[in-house]
Motif scaffolding. Sequence first.
Motif, PDB file in Angstrom:
ATOM      1  N   ALA A 234      82.077  -0.842  47.503  1.00 25.44           N
ATOM      2  CA  ALA A 234      82.348  -2.270  47.314  1.00 25.44           C
ATOM      3  C   ALA A 234      83.498  -2.726  48.209  1.00 25.44           C
ATOM      4  CB  ALA A 234      82.672  -2.555  45.851  1.00 25.44           C
ATOM      5  N   LEU A 235      84.485  -1.866  48.375  1.00 21.44           N
ATOM      6  CA  LEU A 235      85.656  -2.181  49.198  1.00 21.44           C
ATOM      7  C   LEU A 235      85.406  -1.956  50.684  1.00 21.44           C
ATOM      8  CD1 LEU A 235      88.455  -0.565  46.984  1.00 21.44           C
ATOM      9  CD2 LEU A 235      88.187  -3.014  47.452  1.00 21.44           C
ATOM     10  N   GLY A 236      84.309  -1.253  51.006  1.00 21.17           N
ATOM     11  CA  GLY A 236      84.032  -0.907  52.396  1.00 21.17           C
ATOM     12  C   GLY A 236      84.891   0.237  52.884  1.00 21.17           C
ATOM     13  N   VAL A 324      85.449  -7.243  42.890  1.00 19.12           N
ATOM     14  CA  VAL A 324      85.421  -7.044  44.354  1.00 19.12           C
ATOM     15  C   VAL A 324      84.120  -7.603  44.914  1.00 19.12           C
ATOM     16  CG1 VAL A 324      85.318  -5.334  46.208  1.00 19.12           C
ATOM     17  CG2 VAL A 324      86.972  -5.062  44.345  1.00 19.12           C
ATOM     18  N   LYS A 325      83.019  -7.318  44.232  1.00 20.23           N
ATOM     19  CA  LYS A 325      81.716  -7.826  44.692  1.00 20.23           C
ATOM     20  C   LYS A 325      81.672  -9.350  44.674  1.00 20.23           C
ATOM     21  CE  LYS A 325      78.910  -3.790  43.399  1.00 20.23           C
ATOM     22  NZ  LYS A 325      77.862  -3.292  42.485  1.00 20.23           N
ATOM     23  N   VAL A 327      84.237 -11.409  45.008  1.00 24.56           N
ATOM     24  CA  VAL A 327      85.087 -11.910  46.093  1.00 24.56           C
ATOM     25  C   VAL A 327      84.352 -11.808  47.420  1.00 24.56           C
ATOM     26  CG1 VAL A 327      87.191 -11.474  47.418  1.00 24.56           C
ATOM     27  CG2 VAL A 327      87.255 -11.437  44.925  1.00 24.56           C
ATOM     28  N   LYS A 328      83.693 -10.675  47.631  1.00 24.46           N
ATOM     29  CA  LYS A 328      82.966 -10.479  48.892  1.00 24.46           C
ATOM     30  C   LYS A 328      81.778 -11.430  49.007  1.00 24.46           C
ATOM     31  CE  LYS A 328      84.385  -6.090  50.582  1.00 24.46           C
ATOM     32  NZ  LYS A 328      83.973  -4.988  51.468  1.00 24.46           N
ATOM     33  N   ALA A 329      81.221 -11.799  47.848  1.00 23.61           N
ATOM     34  CA  ALA A 329      80.072 -12.709  47.856  1.00 23.61           C
ATOM     35  C   ALA A 329      80.526 -14.167  47.917  1.00 23.61           C
ATOM     36  CB  ALA A 329      79.211 -12.482  46.615  1.00 23.61           C
TER      37      ALA A 329
END
Length: 331
Positions: A234-236, A324-325, A327-329
């Motif tokens: 999720a954080l990459g 986290v997901k 925020v990334k989305a």
Amino acid sequence: MAGTILVVVEQREGKLNRVSWETLTAGQALAAETGWPLEAAVVGASVAALAREVATKKVDKVYALENAKLEPYTPDAFVGALKQWIAAKQPKLILMPHTYQVRDFVPKLATAMGRTVVSDAIGYKKEGERLLFTRQMFQGKFVADVSFASDAPWFVTFQNGAFRGDKVEAGARAAPVETVTAEVADGVIRNRPQEVFKEAKQAVDLTQAEIIVAVGRGIKEQKNIEIAKQLAEALGGELAASRPICDAGWLPMDRQIGSSGQTVAPKLYVALGISGAIQHIVGMKGARTIVAVNKDSEAPIFEIADYAVVGNLFEIVPPLIEEVKKVKAGG
């Protein structure tokens, strides 16, 4: 005790190794402390473009040492090229990152020149006219300040994370770049490199990771590592572990962080269920931001953590993954 500081940066397959910027930061600090000129060198087959990239930083001059025999890397070719060039140029202090490649050739280079190496240094200090370099001993329990008794040139390698690569200063203008045809005698190369080890199946070079999620004994069972893996994805980032996890065979040894594993300095290090034994801390304390999750409020890891979360990782990590997901989305 005037002289020149030379930073030999490292490139891999036409790309500068990011830890080379850390070494250049060290070189800039030493140049400011001593007043000595700072120069840099890039070694390889066609490295003029990389040399120009280094020249954008605050250095007095950059050299591109080129020879077709320098690609792919071999210790024989590198030593042959650098020995002759350094002997002619006579810099006072030569700095390199403490990478696998440097560890492979620098002992041979220094020995061939009748010199020694202060390896894996974590810092330096200046006492009068003497330069002292700090090294860890006994798995980080002690540190020692050492100096050179031999004549220059002096070789020093800096540990990954000892300096901040993002703190490297840009130059007011591009430094001059000189292309040098390195001399590598025929027949000097005695081996033929095969596939690079880090590219083998399952192998990973964690020193290049900007985000790392590491697990310790608090993960309880091997199947629970999946939760840490999901957070890393999720954080990459990359998944890593403390020694007990790798010793148990729950993760491969190339994922181990610590004195008997890899030394890393990512932008973000998330420690899940890691108590923080000194052997582990010496391998990751150079991280820019450390987030530790542990149910033991007295865990040693909290002494170096930037963010300490006291609680059960199995209750904390799942909602963290979801956030986290989101925020990334963009949610």
